[in-house]
Design an enzyme around this catalytic site. Structure first.
Site, PDB file in Angstrom:
ATOM      1  N   ASP A  72       0.813  -1.210   0.000  1.00  0.00           N
ATOM      2  CA  ASP A  72       0.000   0.000   0.000  1.00  0.00           C
ATOM      3  C   ASP A  72       0.850   1.264   0.000  1.00  0.00           C
ATOM      4  O   ASP A  72       2.069   1.216   0.171  1.00  0.00           O
ATOM      5  CB  ASP A  72      -0.967  -0.005   1.203  1.00  0.00           C
ATOM      6  CG  ASP A  72      -0.301  -0.467   2.499  1.00  0.00           C
ATOM      7  OD1 ASP A  72       0.938  -0.460   2.574  1.00  0.00           O
ATOM      8  OD2 ASP A  72      -1.029  -0.827   3.442  1.00  0.00           O
ATOM      9  N   ASP A 141      -7.376  -2.878  14.446  1.00  0.00           N
ATOM     10  CA  ASP A 141      -8.769  -3.209  14.098  1.00  0.00           C
ATOM     11  C   ASP A 141      -8.837  -4.393  13.129  1.00  0.00           C
ATOM     12  O   ASP A 141      -9.863  -4.652  12.515  1.00  0.00           O
ATOM     13  CB  ASP A 141      -9.472  -1.983  13.492  1.00  0.00           C
ATOM     14  CG  ASP A 141      -8.811  -1.504  12.204  1.00  0.00           C
ATOM     15  OD1 ASP A 141      -7.819  -2.120  11.753  1.00  0.00           O
ATOM     16  OD2 ASP A 141      -9.291  -0.504  11.624  1.00  0.00           O
ATOM     17  N   HIS A 143      -7.152  -4.788  10.305  1.00  0.00           N
ATOM     18  CA  HIS A 143      -6.937  -4.579   8.870  1.00  0.00           C
ATOM     19  C   HIS A 143      -5.607  -5.166   8.419  1.00  0.00           C
ATOM     20  O   HIS A 143      -4.643  -5.207   9.168  1.00  0.00           O
ATOM     21  CB  HIS A 143      -7.096  -3.112   8.455  1.00  0.00           C
ATOM     22  CG  HIS A 143      -5.998  -2.189   8.893  1.00  0.00           C
ATOM     23  ND1 HIS A 143      -6.205  -1.168   9.792  1.00  0.00           N
ATOM     24  CD2 HIS A 143      -4.694  -2.099   8.536  1.00  0.00           C
ATOM     25  CE1 HIS A 143      -5.080  -0.502   9.969  1.00  0.00           C
ATOM     26  NE2 HIS A 143      -4.135  -1.050   9.219  1.00  0.00           N
ATOM     27  N   GLU A 148      -9.596  -2.050   5.449  1.00  0.00           N
ATOM     28  CA  GLU A 148     -10.240  -1.681   6.707  1.00  0.00           C
ATOM     29  C   GLU A 148     -11.493  -2.534   6.932  1.00  0.00           C
ATOM     30  O   GLU A 148     -11.998  -3.170   6.008  1.00  0.00           O
ATOM     31  CB  GLU A 148     -10.645  -0.202   6.636  1.00  0.00           C
ATOM     32  CG  GLU A 148      -9.465   0.760   6.477  1.00  0.00           C
ATOM     33  CD  GLU A 148      -8.726   1.011   7.800  1.00  0.00           C
ATOM     34  OE1 GLU A 148      -8.771   0.156   8.693  1.00  0.00           O
ATOM     35  OE2 GLU A 148      -8.101   2.087   7.916  1.00  0.00           O
TER      36      GLU A 148
HETATM   37  C1  GLP Z   1      -0.758   0.404   8.506  1.00  0.00           C
HETATM   38  C2  GLP Z   1      -0.351  -0.439   7.308  1.00  0.00           C
HETATM   39  C3  GLP Z   1      -0.533  -1.931   7.569  1.00  0.00           C
HETATM   40  C4  GLP Z   1       0.061  -2.299   8.896  1.00  0.00           C
HETATM   41  C5  GLP Z   1      -0.631  -1.535   9.994  1.00  0.00           C
HETATM   42  C6  GLP Z   1      -0.125  -1.863  11.387  1.00  0.00           C
HETATM   43  O1  GLP Z   1      -2.100   0.735   8.514  1.00  0.00           O
HETATM   44  N1  GLP Z   1      -1.060  -0.091   6.128  1.00  0.00           N
HETATM   45  O2  GLP Z   1       0.060  -2.668   6.513  1.00  0.00           O
HETATM   46  O3  GLP Z   1      -0.059  -3.694   9.112  1.00  0.00           O
HETATM   47  O4  GLP Z   1      -0.427  -0.139   9.758  1.00  0.00           O
HETATM   48  O5  GLP Z   1       1.014  -1.131  11.676  1.00  0.00           O
HETATM   49  P1  GLP Z   1       1.979  -1.368  12.873  1.00  0.00           P
HETATM   50  O6  GLP Z   1       2.817  -2.556  12.485  1.00  0.00           O
HETATM   51  O7  GLP Z   1       2.796  -0.129  12.964  1.00  0.00           O
HETATM   52  O8  GLP Z   1       1.160  -1.635  14.062  1.00  0.00           O
END
Ligand code: GLP
Length: 271
Positions: A72, A141, A143, A148
């Site tokens: 992404d 959440d 995702h 989402e």
């Molecule tokens: C973002 C990314 C996800 C990632 C998520 C969790 O929203 N788009 O790919 O898994 O954050 O991030 P973190 O690993 O910092 O908790």
């Protein structure tokens, strides 16, 4: 689904990087038949990237014949913005290994025609022969990538509006200023991830405990998009102990026992 429970974040990162290294080595990638790796951003995979860089520096793996596709990218900030996923990947992995620039793919959130960019991204993955292994993380959440809650479980690369929860969570990288966090992003879809031959997801910390519970013990449900991993023939979740606290004691014990009895666990640590 395999659930690997390691004692802490360091061991999660080590296990995951070594598993990826093993998959790369096994596939004997060449210029003609490269290994196709899907990659995430976020704080969780940083440890895995550090370990992958270490494995590269010790000569265990090379990225020369690896093609990468990132999950992404934010819309509305330029590629060279300090918080773009493009910058994140350069700083945490790409500038530290021997990957060829032309083998790096990240959705372009600044493209003039974002819908065309999404279609082209899917086509590019197809043209590369599909993704061999998709590494991912999970949001609190549930995702995965930026899919989402409520995302179609059949979705493909597209524009997504971020939820308020995600904007708040990600504001930590934007000086906690919610107005600076992009409100939309380009993301691969759930189906794009499910099409990968293998999916490996890293999870750590108490703040991910509910998401992990829903991934492993919940029903497959679009409100916890990570739960779709139950439908993947080769999905592995690598978690630390902290993230398991919402799961039933029996579930944790069950997966630990399976791994203890696994005659061929991918726990070979190269370094
Ligand atoms: C973002 C990314 C996800 C990632 C998520 C969790 O929203 N788009 O790919 O898994 O954050 O991030 P973190 O690993 O910092 O908790």
């Amino acid at each position: 689904m395999r659930l690997i429970i390691e004692k802490d974040y360091k061991n999660v990162s080590k296990w995951t990087a070594n598993y990826i290294a093993q998959a790369i080595i096994k596939s004997e990638p060449t210029r003609e038949k490269p290994f196709v790796l899907g990659l995430p951003t976020g704080s969780t995979p940083i440890g895995t990237y550090k370990e992958l860089v270490r494995l590269y520096k010790h000569g265990v793996i090379s990225f020369e014949n690896i093609i990468t596709f990132n999950m992404d990218e934010y819309i509305g900030i330029p590629q060279n913005h300090p918080q773009s996923y493009f910058t994140f990947m350069r700083e945490n992995l790409f500038s530290l290994v021997d990957i060829k620039k032309e083998n790096i793919n990240i959705p372009n959130g600044s493209a003039d025609d974002l819908e065309a960019e999404c279609l082209a991204y899917e086509e590019k993955i197809k043209a590369a022969g599909g993704i061999d292994l998709f590494l991912g993380g999970i949001g609190s959440d549930g995702h995965i990538a930026f899919n989402e809650p409520g995302s179609s479980l059949k979705s493909r690369t597209r524009i997504k509006t971020l939820t308020q929860d995600t904007i708040i969570a990600n504001s930590r990288n934007f000086g906690h200023d919610l107005t600076k966090v992009p409100k939309t992003a380009l993301t691969v879809g759930i189906q794009t991830i499910m099409d990968a031959k293998e999916v490996i997801v890293v999870v750590n910390g108490y703040k991910k405990a509910l998401a992990l519970k829903n991934t492993v013990e919940g029903n497959v449900n679009h409100m916890w998009t990570c739960s779709i991993l139950q439908m993947h023939p080769h999905a592995i979740i690598v978690s630390d102990e902290e993230a398991t606290v919402e799961m039933k004691i029996g579930t944790v014990k069950y997966f630990k026992e399976i791994e203890a009895g696994n005659i061929n666990p991918a726990t070979q640590l190269y370094i």
